[in-house]
Design a protein around this motif. Structure first.
Motif, mmCIF file in Angstrom:
data_model
loop_
_atom_site.group_PDB
_atom_site.id
_atom_site.type_symbol
_atom_site.label_atom_id
_atom_site.label_comp_id
_atom_site.label_asym_id
_atom_site.label_seq_id
_atom_site.Cartn_x
_atom_site.Cartn_y
_atom_site.Cartn_z
ATOM 1 N N SER A 97 30.489 44.856 33.067
ATOM 2 C CA SER A 97 30.823 44.160 31.863
ATOM 3 C C SER A 97 29.533 43.015 31.583
ATOM 4 C CB SER A 97 31.903 42.875 32.563
ATOM 5 O OG SER A 97 33.076 43.711 32.751
ATOM 6 N N GLY A 98 28.280 43.400 32.151
ATOM 7 C CA GLY A 98 27.331 42.437 31.645
ATOM 8 C C GLY A 98 27.428 41.011 31.841
ATOM 9 N N VAL A 99 28.129 40.667 33.137
ATOM 10 C CA VAL A 99 28.417 39.178 33.325
ATOM 11 C C VAL A 99 27.992 38.870 34.715
ATOM 12 C CG1 VAL A 99 30.312 38.801 31.529
ATOM 13 C CG2 VAL A 99 30.883 39.407 33.859
ATOM 14 N N PRO A 100 27.859 37.558 35.056
ATOM 15 C CA PRO A 100 27.740 37.167 36.441
ATOM 16 C C PRO A 100 28.849 37.389 37.335
ATOM 17 C CG PRO A 100 27.035 35.316 35.105
ATOM 18 C CD PRO A 100 27.695 36.461 34.003
ATOM 19 N N LEU A 101 28.564 37.519 38.716
ATOM 20 C CA LEU A 101 29.674 37.912 39.372
ATOM 21 C C LEU A 101 30.924 36.983 39.464
ATOM 22 C CD1 LEU A 101 30.867 39.606 41.963
ATOM 23 C CD2 LEU A 101 29.456 38.175 43.577
ATOM 24 N N GLU A 102 30.472 35.562 39.472
ATOM 25 C CA GLU A 102 31.486 34.576 39.275
ATOM 26 C C GLU A 102 32.450 34.699 38.233
ATOM 27 O OE1 GLU A 102 32.495 32.727 41.787
ATOM 28 O OE2 GLU A 102 31.163 33.921 43.072
ATOM 29 N N THR A 103 31.587 35.077 36.989
ATOM 30 C CA THR A 103 32.392 35.199 35.738
ATOM 31 C C THR A 103 33.523 36.275 35.864
ATOM 32 O OG1 THR A 103 30.554 34.393 34.652
ATOM 33 C CG2 THR A 103 32.207 35.524 33.294
ATOM 34 N N ALA A 104 33.223 37.434 36.372
ATOM 35 C CA ALA A 104 34.095 38.562 36.674
ATOM 36 C C ALA A 104 35.314 37.973 37.563
ATOM 37 C CB ALA A 104 33.318 39.631 37.305
ATOM 38 N N VAL A 123 41.133 46.327 34.101
ATOM 39 C CA VAL A 123 41.075 47.596 33.660
ATOM 40 C C VAL A 123 39.841 48.306 34.756
ATOM 41 C CG1 VAL A 123 40.491 49.734 32.205
ATOM 42 C CG2 VAL A 123 42.345 47.794 31.452
ATOM 43 N N LEU A 124 38.810 47.808 34.723
ATOM 44 C CA LEU A 124 37.726 48.176 35.441
ATOM 45 C C LEU A 124 38.086 47.833 36.991
ATOM 46 C CD1 LEU A 124 34.558 46.921 33.602
ATOM 47 C CD2 LEU A 124 35.248 49.271 33.828
ATOM 48 N N HIS A 125 38.572 47.241 37.217
ATOM 49 C CA HIS A 125 38.599 46.869 38.805
ATOM 50 C C HIS A 125 39.989 47.319 39.405
ATOM 51 C CE1 HIS A 125 38.579 44.795 42.531
ATOM 52 N NE2 HIS A 125 39.583 44.072 42.399
ATOM 53 N N TYR A 126 41.088 47.226 38.854
ATOM 54 C CA TYR A 126 42.418 47.740 39.357
ATOM 55 C C TYR A 126 42.452 49.186 38.808
ATOM 56 C CZ TYR A 126 43.248 43.067 41.042
ATOM 57 O OH TYR A 126 43.255 42.092 41.797
ATOM 58 N N TYR A 127 42.277 49.737 37.500
ATOM 59 C CA TYR A 127 42.401 50.846 37.093
ATOM 60 C C TYR A 127 41.374 51.810 37.486
ATOM 61 C CZ TYR A 127 43.779 54.821 34.001
ATOM 62 O OH TYR A 127 44.063 56.057 33.605
ATOM 63 N N ALA A 128 40.066 51.469 36.987
ATOM 64 C CA ALA A 128 39.046 52.340 37.441
ATOM 65 C C ALA A 128 38.688 52.127 38.828
ATOM 66 C CB ALA A 128 37.892 52.177 36.197
ATOM 67 N N GLY A 129 38.964 51.344 39.293
ATOM 68 C CA GLY A 129 38.572 51.314 40.903
ATOM 69 C C GLY A 129 37.332 50.730 41.280
ATOM 70 N N TYR A 130 36.483 49.812 40.360
ATOM 71 C CA TYR A 130 35.454 49.342 40.615
ATOM 72 C C TYR A 130 35.534 48.030 41.231
ATOM 73 C CZ TYR A 130 33.150 52.766 37.551
ATOM 74 O OH TYR A 130 32.505 53.566 36.667
ATOM 75 N N SER A 131 34.409 47.570 42.228
ATOM 76 C CA SER A 131 34.399 46.514 42.981
ATOM 77 C C SER A 131 34.323 45.401 42.080
ATOM 78 C CB SER A 131 33.424 46.445 44.077
ATOM 79 O OG SER A 131 32.194 46.613 43.422
ATOM 80 N N VAL A 132 34.508 44.212 42.604
ATOM 81 C CA VAL A 132 34.363 42.992 41.713
ATOM 82 C C VAL A 132 32.804 42.842 41.208
ATOM 83 C CG1 VAL A 132 34.358 40.458 41.250
ATOM 84 C CG2 VAL A 132 36.145 41.756 42.723
#
Length: 160
Positions: free
Chosen positions: A131-138, A115-124
């Motif tokens: 989300s409060g997680v490391p980049l690799e987790t996302a 939802v954050l990436h594809y719907y809200a348009g945020y980068s990874v």
């Protein structure tokens, strides 16, 4: 910023994100209410006011995930003994129902990442931060969610 201004400017957008994550309008409204209340209380302390939308999304996502986990726990307890329910299959052309079912089958964390990436348009990277997680987790959550959607929906095109 006045509470009325926060609600007028961000409510609908935040609500759409929350509904997509927790699939329950009441929980989604609760998540948005928590975010707007925190912004109203603590928003003056933001060092960069331009980050307000991202901060609001972060609160909404975390609260929606928390509420979804709580709801799933309650439902699991209520339905401790499995029951069969006869359900008619959707028509062949009803891809929307297939997509909704596939999204519900994802973990709430994977759904939030999508939802954050594809719907809200945020980068990874922004999705990871919100989300409060490391980049690799996302990245992993997005990869697994896309793979699950492809498997459930039966398509292999559009792989990234």
């Amino acid at each position: 910023m006045a509470l009325e201004d926060l609600v007028a400017q961000y409510y609908e957008r935040l609500l759409r994100v929350a509904v997509l994550i927790c699939h329950d309008r009441t929980d989604a409204e609760d998540a948005v209410q928590v975010a707007l209340e925190r912004a109203w209380r603590y928003g003056q302390g933001l060092r960069d006011p331009d980050r307000l939308p991202a901060w609001l999304h972060r609160i909404v996502v975390r609260e929606a995930i928390r509420l979804e986990h709580r709801r799933r726990g309650l439902i699991a307890r209520w339905l401790a003994s499995p029951r069969e329910i006869a359900v008619g299959l959707p028509s062949e052309g009803d891809r929307d129902l297939d997509l909704q079912a596939a999204l519900r089958d994802l973990s709430v964390e994977q759904r939030a990442a999508l939802v954050l990436h594809y719907y809200a348009g945020y980068s990874v990277a922004e999705t990871a931060e919100l989300s409060g997680v490391p980049l690799e987790t996302a990245r992993s959550r997005l990869r697994l969610a896309r793979a699950r959607l492809r498997a459930v929906l039966g398509g292999s095109h559009g792989q990234q």
